[in-house]
Write an enzyme that holds these catalytic residues in place. Structure first.
Site, PDB file in Angstrom:
ATOM      1  N   ASP A   7      27.440  19.253 -57.984  1.00 15.22           N
ATOM      2  CA  ASP A   7      26.534  20.143 -58.687  1.00 15.22           C
ATOM      3  C   ASP A   7      25.115  19.661 -58.370  1.00 15.22           C
ATOM      4  OD1 ASP A   7      25.604  22.038 -60.685  1.00 15.22           O
ATOM      5  OD2 ASP A   7      25.321  20.315 -61.999  1.00 15.22           O
ATOM      6  N   ASP A   9      21.751  20.709 -60.403  1.00 12.20           N
ATOM      7  CA  ASP A   9      20.854  20.511 -61.536  1.00 12.20           C
ATOM      8  C   ASP A   9      21.427  19.542 -62.556  1.00 12.20           C
ATOM      9  OD1 ASP A   9      19.039  22.462 -60.481  1.00 12.20           O
ATOM     10  OD2 ASP A   9      20.399  24.010 -61.207  1.00 12.20           O
ATOM     11  N   ASP A 178      27.468  17.430 -64.369  1.00 16.85           N
ATOM     12  CA  ASP A 178      27.049  17.017 -65.713  1.00 16.85           C
ATOM     13  C   ASP A 178      27.503  17.985 -66.787  1.00 16.85           C
ATOM     14  OD1 ASP A 178      24.356  18.832 -66.737  1.00 16.85           O
ATOM     15  OD2 ASP A 178      25.003  19.031 -64.670  1.00 16.85           O
TER      16      ASP A 178
END
Length: 215
Positions: A7, A9, A178
Site C-alpha cells: 500500500d 499512503d 496500515d
C-alpha cells in the site's frame, strides 16, 4: 517470483499523497484552500470504512477538470521532491531493498490516483504500480473513474487482472498495509503484514496471528 506488494499512503509514506497533492496545489495558488475542508471530511470517512470513492475522486480531480494529464502533472517532480520525499518512511525503503535483494518483485497498489501513485512508486525504485485509473475524454480529465475503483475489494480485482497480464501469481507473496480497508487483499496473500496498523487492522492482526511492524 514472489511478490512484495505495498500500500502507499500511511504505509510507504507517513502521509496521504492525495491530501499532500491538494496542499501542494493550494500552496501554488492553483486551487481554493476551502477544498481541504471537504477533503479532510472524506478522509475521516475513509478511516471509518464508509467512504464513497466516487465522491473522493471527484473532489481530488476538481482542480484538474478539463486539463490534459500533461497539464495536471507538470509540477510532479517538485511535488515529489518537496512534499513526498520528506515523508518516506526509512523502514519502508529498507523493506523494499530487502525484497529486491531476495529477488522478489515489488508492486505498489493504492486507492490514490494513478498519476500520483506511479511516479511516487518510481521514486521509491518500484517499477510496477496500480492506482485509480481516471477517465479521459478527448485527452481531458472528466473527474470520473475509468472502470472499477482500486479500493477495498477493488484492489483484489485490479491485482488479479495485473497477475493475469504479467503471468504472475500470489504464491509466497507479501502485502504491507496500515488500513483495515485493505483486508480483502491482505486475506489473499501468504504473508499479510500490518504496518503501524489502524485499530481495526491491529485487532485482526492479533486475532489471526498476522505479522505487525512499526515503520
Amino acid at each position: 517470483m514472489p511478490l512484495a506488494i505495498y500500500d502507499l499512503d500511511e504505509t510507504l509514506i507517513n502521509a496521504d499523497c492525495s491530501l499532500l497533492w491538494l496542499q501542494f496545489l493550494i500552496d501554488l495558488g492553483l486551487t481554493d484552500p476551502v477544498i481541504m475542508d471537504d477533503a479532510r471530511e472524506l478522509d475521516r470517512l475513509y478511516h471509518q470504512g464508509q467512504l464513497d470513492m466516487h465522491d473522493y475522486l471527484a473532489l481530488q480531480l476538481r482542480p484538474h477538470l478539463g486539463q490534459t494529464l500533461t497539464e495536471a502533472t507538470r509540477e510532479m517532480d517538485r511535488f515529489i521532491n518537496e512534499y513526498v520525499q520528506p515523508r518516506i518512511r526509512p523502514s519502508a525503503v529498507e523493506s523494499i531493498r530487502r525484497h529486491k535483494a531476495r529477488g522478489d518483485r515489488c508492486l505498489v497498489i493504492s486507492a490514490s490516483i494513478d498519476f500520483l501513485v506511479e511516479p511516487i512508486a518510481a521514486h521509491l525504485g518500484i517499477d510496477d504500480a496500480i492506482g485509480v485509473r481516471i477517465e479521459l475524454e478527448n485527452d481531458r480529465i472528466t473527474g470520473r473513474a475509468d472502470g472499477p475503483i482500486c479500493y477495498q475489494e477493488g484492489k483484489v480485482l485490479h491485482l488479479n487482472r495485473w497477475l493475469e497480464q504479467q503471468g504472475e501469481n500470489t504464491k509466497g507473496s507479501w502485502f504491507y498495509s496500515d488500513s483495515h480497508n485493505d483486508l480483502p487483499l491482505l486475506e489473499q496473500v501468504d504473508n499479510p503484514v500490518g504496518v503501524s496498523p489502524d485499530a481495526k487492522l491491529a485487532t485482526v492482526c492479533t486475532e489471526r496471528g498476522w505479522a505487525r511492524v512499526n515503520w
